[in-house]
Design a protein around this motif. Structure first.
Motif, PDB file in Angstrom:
ATOM      1  N   PHE A 139      45.966  37.752  37.937  1.00 35.93           N
ATOM      2  CA  PHE A 139      46.616  38.909  37.300  1.00 35.93           C
ATOM      3  C   PHE A 139      45.535  39.745  36.648  1.00 35.93           C
ATOM      4  O   PHE A 139      44.581  39.205  36.067  1.00 35.93           O
ATOM      5  CB  PHE A 139      47.604  38.428  36.224  1.00 35.93           C
ATOM      6  CG  PHE A 139      48.102  39.536  35.320  1.00 35.93           C
ATOM      7  CD1 PHE A 139      49.170  40.332  35.707  1.00 35.93           C
ATOM      8  CD2 PHE A 139      47.468  39.807  34.116  1.00 35.93           C
ATOM      9  CE1 PHE A 139      49.609  41.372  34.890  1.00 35.93           C
ATOM     10  CE2 PHE A 139      47.903  40.844  33.290  1.00 35.93           C
ATOM     11  CZ  PHE A 139      48.979  41.612  33.683  1.00 35.93           C
ATOM     12  N   ASP A 140      45.646  41.052  36.749  1.00 32.46           N
ATOM     13  CA  ASP A 140      44.703  41.914  36.036  1.00 32.46           C
ATOM     14  C   ASP A 140      45.369  43.238  35.692  1.00 32.46           C
ATOM     15  O   ASP A 140      46.285  43.684  36.394  1.00 32.46           O
ATOM     16  CB  ASP A 140      43.459  42.174  36.888  1.00 32.46           C
ATOM     17  CG  ASP A 140      42.307  42.713  36.043  1.00 32.46           C
ATOM     18  OD1 ASP A 140      42.227  42.378  34.852  1.00 32.46           O
ATOM     19  OD2 ASP A 140      41.497  43.491  36.572  1.00 32.46           O
ATOM     20  N   VAL A 141      44.921  43.829  34.619  1.00 32.63           N
ATOM     21  CA  VAL A 141      45.413  45.150  34.236  1.00 32.63           C
ATOM     22  C   VAL A 141      44.266  45.938  33.626  1.00 32.63           C
ATOM     23  O   VAL A 141      43.444  45.371  32.906  1.00 32.63           O
ATOM     24  CB  VAL A 141      46.611  45.033  33.246  1.00 32.63           C
ATOM     25  CG1 VAL A 141      46.234  44.238  32.017  1.00 32.63           C
ATOM     26  CG2 VAL A 141      47.134  46.401  32.851  1.00 32.63           C
ATOM     27  N   HIS A 142      44.181  47.199  33.995  1.00 26.78           N
ATOM     28  CA  HIS A 142      43.208  48.100  33.364  1.00 26.78           C
ATOM     29  C   HIS A 142      43.916  49.406  33.016  1.00 26.78           C
ATOM     30  O   HIS A 142      44.719  49.911  33.812  1.00 26.78           O
ATOM     31  CB  HIS A 142      42.045  48.423  34.318  1.00 26.78           C
ATOM     32  CG  HIS A 142      41.029  47.324  34.407  1.00 26.78           C
ATOM     33  ND1 HIS A 142      39.839  47.337  33.722  1.00 26.78           N
ATOM     34  CD2 HIS A 142      41.044  46.174  35.107  1.00 26.78           C
ATOM     35  CE1 HIS A 142      39.149  46.246  33.998  1.00 26.78           C
ATOM     36  NE2 HIS A 142      39.858  45.513  34.843  1.00 26.78           N
ATOM     37  N   PRO A 143      43.594  49.965  31.838  1.00 19.55           N
ATOM     38  CA  PRO A 143      44.173  51.262  31.478  1.00 19.55           C
ATOM     39  C   PRO A 143      43.435  52.399  32.166  1.00 19.55           C
ATOM     40  O   PRO A 143      42.244  52.268  32.479  1.00 19.55           O
ATOM     41  CB  PRO A 143      43.942  51.330  29.959  1.00 19.55           C
ATOM     42  CG  PRO A 143      42.724  50.498  29.723  1.00 19.55           C
ATOM     43  CD  PRO A 143      42.714  49.420  30.792  1.00 19.55           C
ATOM     44  N   ALA A 179      40.615  43.773  43.454  1.00 20.12           N
ATOM     45  CA  ALA A 179      39.524  42.810  43.654  1.00 20.12           C
ATOM     46  C   ALA A 179      39.502  41.775  42.536  1.00 20.12           C
ATOM     47  O   ALA A 179      39.259  40.596  42.777  1.00 20.12           O
ATOM     48  CB  ALA A 179      38.186  43.545  43.735  1.00 20.12           C
ATOM     49  N   HIS A 180      39.793  42.212  41.305  1.00 23.82           N
ATOM     50  CA  HIS A 180      39.771  41.274  40.177  1.00 23.82           C
ATOM     51  C   HIS A 180      40.898  40.245  40.287  1.00 23.82           C
ATOM     52  O   HIS A 180      40.684  39.052  40.045  1.00 23.82           O
ATOM     53  CB  HIS A 180      39.894  42.027  38.846  1.00 23.82           C
ATOM     54  CG  HIS A 180      38.688  42.867  38.527  1.00 23.82           C
ATOM     55  ND1 HIS A 180      38.555  43.602  37.374  1.00 23.82           N
ATOM     56  CD2 HIS A 180      37.549  43.085  39.230  1.00 23.82           C
ATOM     57  CE1 HIS A 180      37.390  44.241  37.383  1.00 23.82           C
ATOM     58  NE2 HIS A 180      36.768  43.949  38.503  1.00 23.82           N
ATOM     59  N   ALA A 181      42.098  40.695  40.646  1.00 24.96           N
ATOM     60  CA  ALA A 181      43.220  39.757  40.785  1.00 24.96           C
ATOM     61  C   ALA A 181      42.954  38.778  41.929  1.00 24.96           C
ATOM     62  O   ALA A 181      43.226  37.576  41.800  1.00 24.96           O
ATOM     63  CB  ALA A 181      44.519  40.526  41.023  1.00 24.96           C
TER      64      ALA A 181
HETATM   65 MG    MG Z   1      39.640  43.350  35.440  1.00 21.32          MG
END
Ligand code: MG
Length: 162
Positions: free
Chosen positions: A9-13, A45-47
């Motif tokens: 899981f990843d989140v970026h604003p 890519a991060h997830a």
């Molecule tokens: Mg990230």
């Protein structure tokens, strides 16, 4: 054969910095507001990286690639994913596939979906699929405050016979 599953899981604003470029699945979206973060902030890519590392029991992306490392400022997250896949193989696991969902209302992903899948698949060395999901305006994602990436990965290991 042993099969394991991992989730990411990843989140970026979204960033107010006009120099930030939106990168999702290793594809640059020209003219779109970029995401804030230490690397290129590619949530797909991060997830995928976290899902792979979790499946193989190798920790998480933040431990392997700390966001306090100046060498990783603006890093190409496709290369971080490639390195994670290589470490997964070095630990004796073979990536089976990854399925990734990106949650955002804009921009539309369909026109570059094949390109994203090709870049992620090349980095992992196993099939990666990408789905885009709109929030229909609900909540912070619907207000365009950021992008969420989710992924599930399978890895396998062939046990040696004694
Ligand atoms: Mg990230």
């Amino acid at each position: 054969m042993t099969v394991r599953v991992g989730q990411g899981f990843d989140v970026h604003p979204f960033s107010d910095d006009p120099s930030r470029v939106l990168v999702l699945g290793g594809v640059q979206f020209e003219g779109q507001r970029g995401l804030a973060g230490h690397s290129d902030s590619d949530v797909a890519a991060h997830a995928c990286t976290d899902a792979l590392l979790g499946a193989a029991g190798l920790g998480d992306i933040g431990t392997m690639f700390p966001d306090t490392d100046p060498a990783l400022a603006g890093a190409d997250s496709i290369e971080l994913l490639r390195e994670a896949a290589s470490q997964v193989r070095a630990a004796g696991w073979e990536p089976g596939n990854i399925d990734c969902t990106l949650v955002l209302d804009r921009p539309k992903l369909a026109p570059v979906r094949d390109q994203m899948q090709a870049r992620l698949t090349d980095a992992v060395g196993a099939p990666v699929t990408v789905k885009g999901k709109r929030t229909e305006g609900v909540g912070s994602l619907g207000r365009g405050e950021g992008v969420v990436g989710l992924a599930v990965a399978v890895v396998t290991r062939v046990e040696e016979k004694p």
